[in-house]
Motif scaffolding. Structure first.
Motif, short mmCIF file in Angstrom:
data_model
loop_
_atom_site.label_atom_id
_atom_site.label_comp_id
_atom_site.label_asym_id
_atom_site.label_seq_id
_atom_site.Cartn_x
_atom_site.Cartn_y
_atom_site.Cartn_z
N GLY A 93 -4.82 -8.42 5.38
CA GLY A 93 -4.36 -9.66 5.61
C GLY A 93 -2.90 -10.13 5.85
N LEU A 94 -1.79 -9.81 4.73
CA LEU A 94 -0.38 -10.46 4.25
C LEU A 94 0.35 -10.15 4.90
CD1 LEU A 94 -1.32 -12.01 1.10
CD2 LEU A 94 -1.89 -13.44 2.99
N LEU A 95 0.31 -8.55 4.57
CA LEU A 95 1.70 -7.67 5.73
C LEU A 95 1.55 -7.24 7.17
CD1 LEU A 95 0.85 -5.81 2.50
CD2 LEU A 95 3.16 -7.49 3.21
N ASP A 117 -1.54 5.52 3.37
CA ASP A 117 -2.30 6.49 4.26
C ASP A 117 -1.86 5.35 5.74
OD1 ASP A 117 -3.14 8.74 5.91
OD2 ASP A 117 -4.95 7.71 5.09
N ARG A 118 -2.52 4.36 5.11
CA ARG A 118 -3.60 3.53 6.25
C ARG A 118 -2.00 2.07 6.75
NH1 ARG A 118 -5.28 4.67 10.07
NH2 ARG A 118 -4.20 6.79 9.12
N LEU A 119 -1.56 1.66 5.39
CA LEU A 119 -0.39 0.72 5.56
C LEU A 119 0.73 1.37 6.14
CD1 LEU A 119 -0.57 -1.95 2.26
CD2 LEU A 119 -0.71 -1.76 4.59
N ALA A 120 1.50 2.72 5.59
CA ALA A 120 1.90 3.27 6.25
C ALA A 120 1.98 3.31 8.10
CB ALA A 120 2.96 4.87 5.60
N GLY A 123 2.93 0.61 10.38
CA GLY A 123 4.48 0.31 9.81
C GLY A 123 4.70 -0.38 8.84
N VAL A 124 4.10 -0.20 7.84
CA VAL A 124 4.56 -1.12 6.48
C VAL A 124 4.91 0.17 5.82
CG1 VAL A 124 3.51 -2.32 3.92
CG2 VAL A 124 2.40 -2.74 6.78
N THR A 125 6.01 -0.20 5.79
CA THR A 125 6.91 0.50 4.32
C THR A 125 6.18 0.15 2.68
OG1 THR A 125 9.31 0.16 5.54
CG2 THR A 125 9.34 1.20 3.40
#
Length: 376
Positions: A93-95, A117-120, A123-125
């Motif tokens: 919700g924030l990234l 797995d999912r955040l990466a 496109g989140v480091t």
């Protein structure tokens, strides 16, 4: 003069509705998903479809907000279907793509694969850091902490880490599951958000799944609630009602659990079969000095390293009070051999003990006999 209530008073009255003639003293859950609406616009505000809101959610959220705030500024809370749903709301919700997040390398194991797995994939480091640091906060948008850590029971210096993260422009969220709001109030120590699995000690009876996110920031609160509405990660009204009912005994449950945990830590520390014991409430523990500065009570969870898996099995088989469970915070004592799940880097005989509210003398006698039996 404003009277600041104690923990017992706060917990037993949290979320209470004003007394009204003919209304139940403790309202039950509102289970409807669809409500009749006003036939024309301009009427009074009414509940609509149950996914965005529900009267029972609001009762619990009001109670949790009171516990998270204490005597400080008001807090806004959003409840979720589980602790992982609450953590997901904070992370997703924030990234956004291009952001960097720092997560615990030694905290709750399910958070790491979710982020990796999912955040990466979005496109989140993702950076990992142990609870004791150092924390690579430069360029980060969010730092997620867990203290005391689960299952290792390390404690980070919350004010120091929050100050460093804010100086770098990052928000700070703290997983406060182990401590609960009566044990530690991260918002008072500099955190922007608190996230917790209320499945554990907060609800405390091992009979429901629930989580929450709390913050003093209106925009962050709105984002958490929006994520819940969009994803449908809502708690069941009956579960919310059960948790609200359980809060009344939180103070007394935590007091007994903490007393039991300290007694068990002392017992294990004196046993030759036990290689290491970790409990922040025990003087001499590596985390005690920091914990004593920022924690209001130390909780009922500790960890220890026993010889091997077979020893743990023999000990559990010989115990009449402790059982093998993977959750914690229940009114009954549970022991979990963490290596069997594969998510934590711990020795084969590493156990997390969640002390219940049994009489301390009975629990110590039972575990002493179980250890003797396991040792042959």
């Amino acid at each position: 003069m404003t009277v600041v209530p104690g923990d017992g008073t706060l917990a037993s009255h949290a979320g209470e509705r004003p007394a009204a003639l003919g209304e139940p003293a403790r309202p039950g859950p509102v289970l409807s998903s669809v409500f009749h609406l006003a036939p024309a616009p301009g009427g009074p505000a009414l509940d609509g479809y149950g996914r965005p809101d529900n009267p029972t959610y609001r009762d619990l959220e009001r109670a949790l907000s009171a516990l998270e705030a204490g005597s400080g500024d008001p807090v806004r809370t959003t409840t979720f279907a589980s602790g992982m749903a609450a953590i997901s709301a904070v992370l997703f919700g924030l990234l956004k793509a291009g952001d960097t997040v720092v997560i615990p390398s030694d905290g709750y194991y399910a958070t790491r694969p979710l982020a990796a797995d999912r955040l990466a994939a979005f496109g989140v480091t993702v950076r990992e850091a142990p609870t004791l640091g150092p924390y690579p906060v430069e360029g980060a948008a969010l730092v997620l902490l867990e203290t005391p850590s689960n299952p290792g029971m390390d404690v980070c210096d919350l004010p120091a880490v929050c100050a460093a993260a804010h100086a770098a422009g990052a928000l700070v969220a703290v997983d406060n599951t182990t401590a609960t709001p009566l044990g530690q109030r991260p918002l008072d120590l500099g955190a922007d958000l608190v996230v917790a699995s209320d499945t554990k000690a907060l609800a405390g009876h091992g009979d429901l799944l629930l989580g929450h996110v709390s913050t003093r920031d209106e925009q962050l609160a709105a984002k958490a609630r929006q994520w819940r509405t969009w994803t449908g990660a809502i708690p069941g009204p009956f579960e919310a009602w059960l948790a609200l009912r359980s809060l009344a005994t939180l103070d007394v449950r935590l007091a007994r659990q903490a007393a039991n945990a300290l007694a068990v830590a002392e017992l294990l520390s004196a046993r030759p079969e036990v290689r290491e014991v970790r409990y922040p409430g025990r003087p001499g523990d590596p985390a005690h000095a920091v914990a004593a500065r920022q924690m209001r009570r130390y909780g009922g969870v500790l960890s220890a390293v026993l010889p091997d898996a077979a020893f743990v099995e023999r000990m559990l088989a010989a115990s009449g009070l402790a059982s093998a469970v993977t959750s914690f915070g229940d009114v009954r004592t549970g022991i979990d051999r963490r290596a069997q799940w594969g998510g934590d880097v711990v020795p084969d005989g590493f156990i997390r003990i969640s002390c219940g509210i049994e009489d301390t003398a009975d629990l110590i006698a039972d575990l002493t006999a179980a250890l003797d039996a396991a040792s042959g």
